[in-house]
Design a protein around this motif. Structure first.
Motif, PDB file in Angstrom:
ATOM      1  N   GLU A 381       6.053   5.550   3.174  1.00 38.52           N
ATOM      2  CA  GLU A 381       4.996   4.694   2.637  1.00 38.52           C
ATOM      3  C   GLU A 381       5.585   3.529   1.843  1.00 38.52           C
ATOM      4  O   GLU A 381       5.144   2.382   1.974  1.00 38.52           O
ATOM      5  N   VAL A 382       6.580   3.817   1.024  1.00 44.68           N
ATOM      6  CA  VAL A 382       7.217   2.770   0.219  1.00 44.68           C
ATOM      7  C   VAL A 382       7.830   1.707   1.120  1.00 44.68           C
ATOM      8  O   VAL A 382       7.678   0.493   0.880  1.00 44.68           O
ATOM      9  N   MET A 383       8.513   2.124   2.179  1.00 39.77           N
ATOM     10  CA  MET A 383       9.163   1.188   3.087  1.00 39.77           C
ATOM     11  C   MET A 383       8.148   0.416   3.928  1.00 39.77           C
ATOM     12  O   MET A 383       8.480  -0.603   4.524  1.00 39.77           O
ATOM     13  N   ASP A 384       6.923   0.911   3.933  1.00 38.79           N
ATOM     14  CA  ASP A 384       5.826   0.225   4.623  1.00 38.79           C
ATOM     15  C   ASP A 384       5.060  -0.684   3.670  1.00 38.79           C
ATOM     16  O   ASP A 384       3.973  -1.172   4.008  1.00 38.79           O
ATOM     17  N   GLY A 385       5.594  -0.877   2.459  1.00 43.40           N
ATOM     18  CA  GLY A 385       4.999  -1.810   1.522  1.00 43.40           C
ATOM     19  C   GLY A 385       4.162  -1.209   0.424  1.00 43.40           C
ATOM     20  O   GLY A 385       3.575  -1.943  -0.377  1.00 43.40           O
ATOM     21  N   LYS A 386       4.115   0.131   0.339  1.00 42.32           N
ATOM     22  CA  LYS A 386       3.263   0.784  -0.653  1.00 42.32           C
ATOM     23  C   LYS A 386       4.130   1.367  -1.775  1.00 42.32           C
ATOM     24  O   LYS A 386       4.313   2.576  -1.894  1.00 42.32           O
ATOM     25  N   ALA A 387       4.665   0.479  -2.616  1.00 42.56           N
ATOM     26  CA  ALA A 387       5.594   0.885  -3.664  1.00 42.56           C
ATOM     27  C   ALA A 387       4.975   1.867  -4.648  1.00 42.56           C
ATOM     28  O   ALA A 387       5.669   2.723  -5.214  1.00 42.56           O
ATOM     29  N   ASP A 388       3.667   1.793  -4.858  1.00 42.37           N
ATOM     30  CA  ASP A 388       2.998   2.665  -5.831  1.00 42.37           C
ATOM     31  C   ASP A 388       2.981   4.130  -5.400  1.00 42.37           C
ATOM     32  O   ASP A 388       2.645   5.001  -6.206  1.00 42.37           O
ATOM     33  N   ALA A 389       3.330   4.410  -4.149  1.00 39.59           N
ATOM     34  CA  ALA A 389       3.342   5.797  -3.689  1.00 39.59           C
ATOM     35  C   ALA A 389       4.473   6.600  -4.319  1.00 39.59           C
ATOM     36  O   ALA A 389       4.422   7.836  -4.332  1.00 39.59           O
ATOM     37  N   ASN A 390       5.483   5.935  -4.860  1.00 41.66           N
ATOM     38  CA  ASN A 390       6.680   6.598  -5.388  1.00 41.66           C
ATOM     39  C   ASN A 390       6.439   7.113  -6.804  1.00 41.66           C
ATOM     40  O   ASN A 390       6.304   6.324  -7.739  1.00 41.66           O
TER      41      ASN A 390
END
Length: 424
Positions: A381-390
């Motif tokens: 998800e993070v690598m797909d642009g969703k940094a807040d998932a981390n």
């Protein structure tokens, strides 16, 4: 006695590995074919990415296939200590991240129909001293009030019905936990990733990489590979261009023995709940039964790196500890003895994010079965642009003072922890 991991020795053969040359280019190159890398690869492939996993040895051949097989809620730190150091909100968020991690494993098993002897059983933390029981009581009250009502404090008498040993003074039971055959799960995860389009290359060591206009050029033992993104899922890996990470991770040896198959009637007396168990000492032990009724018994037997004579010496320490805990196993044969490296951070919390444009997730500090699978999905998800998932994105990651990759200080750390166990 075999020096191979029981999990790896009894796992099926992985059939989905690539045997040809590396492709010219992929969207994502994942370095490391353990749970993190395979989970991320599966999740990214399901999003339509072209993914290559580069594993220096065999899939799940390192920490993912050499661990104690525990998969349960619980941060590596004591929860009350986490509240004291980080505050109630952050401690709650981290605890919930581990809860979600267990569910991530369950979801993968169910979605991919992985045959891995899956069962729900919970984890029992055992008080090795009376004062440890008092600490567990405080922790239980705090967890029940703040984050998880489904925990229970067991008295010494109740605990004796759970674990037929005179060594314990009570326990803390957390029910959100599962067991599975780690080797079968790992191979099943790899097959699922390959089935969904991931290119998995075994015996393919990555030596280094350089950024370029198209992303990154990785140099490997099988030639170069171009990738738009890189994810490092290397844990405590001791080779390759990982100096920045090695200064921040301490590779600690963890050692495990597995007995011969035990009689059913002995198991019913000794461990009728067939849960996952861990003791409350700093240098404690963890144990559980395997699907074929062996007792798997592990711990930080010696503060040393894993390998060769170190594993054998640690096996003797573990066998003595097992017999002290369970005198009824004095004559039990030891069929397996092995070790592996745990990727410890200084605060025992995972680290995930980016360094120099390259993504990473590691530092699970002995709680990697659930968190590695979960963080593989999170990093997709993070690598797909969703940094807040981390959930770990806000944590800084300074280098450990005096540590340059080789843990020369482990014997001193071991002596300090033994002193703390004696005093407390």
């Amino acid at each position: 006695m075999r020096s191979e991991s029981y999990w790896l020795d009894t796992a099926p053969v992985f059939t989905g590995a690539q045997t040809g040359a590396l492709p010219g280019q992929v969207d994502v190159a994942i370095v490391g074919g353990g749970f993190t890398g395979l989970s991320a690869a599966r999740a990214l492939a399901l999003k339509g990415a072209r993914v290559a996993v580069l594993e220096a040895g065999r899939v799940v051949g390192e920490a993912s296939g050499r661990n104690g097989g525990h998969c349960s809620t619980g941060v590596a730190q004591d929860y009350s200590g986490l509240v004291a150091s980080l505050g109630a909100d952050k401690a709650r968020a981290y605890y919930q991240a581990y809860e979600r991690a267990v569910q991530s494993v369950v979801a993968v098993v169910e979605q991919e129909h992985i045959a891995c002897d899956f069962k729900r059983d919970g984890k029992l933390k055992l008080a090795a001293k009376p004062q440890h029981y008092e600490g567990l009581a405080r922790t239980c009250e705090l967890i029940r009030r703040e984050v998880d009502a489904d925990v229970e404090l067991l008295s010494a008498e109740q605990t004796r019905h759970e674990v037929d040993s005179a060594e314990f003074h009570g326990g803390l039971l957390q029910r959100n936990g599962i067991q599975m055959h780690i080797g079968r799960f790992g191979v099943g995860l790899a097959e699922a990733a390959a089935r969904n389009g991931t290119l998995i290359y075994q015996d393919t060591a990555v030596t280094d990489w350089q950024s370029n206009a198209g992303g990154y050029r990785l140099n490997t033992s099988k030639g170069p590979l171009q990738a738009k993104q890189i994810l490092l899922a290397t844990g405590a890996c001791q080779h390759g261009d990982l100096g920045w990470y090695r200064r921040r991770i301490v590779p600690v040896g963890s050692f495990i023995i597995a007995t011969e198959v035990l009689p059913e009637e002995l198991i019913e007396r000794m461990l009728p709940g067939r849960r996952s168990y861990v003791t409350s000492r700093i240098i404690g032990n963890y144990f559980r039964l395997t699907p074929d009724n062996r007792l798997l018994f592990g711990g930080r037997a010696r503060f040393a790196m894993s390998g060769g004579s170190s594993d054998a010496k640690s096996g003797s320490v573990l066998q003595a500890a097992m017999v002290r805990m369970f005198p009824q196993l004095a004559d039990a044969r030891i069929d397996y003895c092995w070790g592996g490296l745990v990727d410890m951070t200084s605060d025992r919390l995972p680290r995930a994010g980016q360094h120099g444009g390259v993504y990473h997730s590691m530092g699970y500090s002995g709680h990697g079965v659930q968190m590695s699978v979960h963080m593989g999905q999170v990093m997709a998800e993070v690598m797909d642009g969703k940094a807040d998932a981390n959930p770990w994105g806000e944590l800084s990651w300074p280098a450990i003072p005096g540590h340059f990759g080789k843990p020369w200080f482990l014997p001193a750390v071991g002596l300090y922890y033994r002193l703390q166990d004696h005093l407390h």
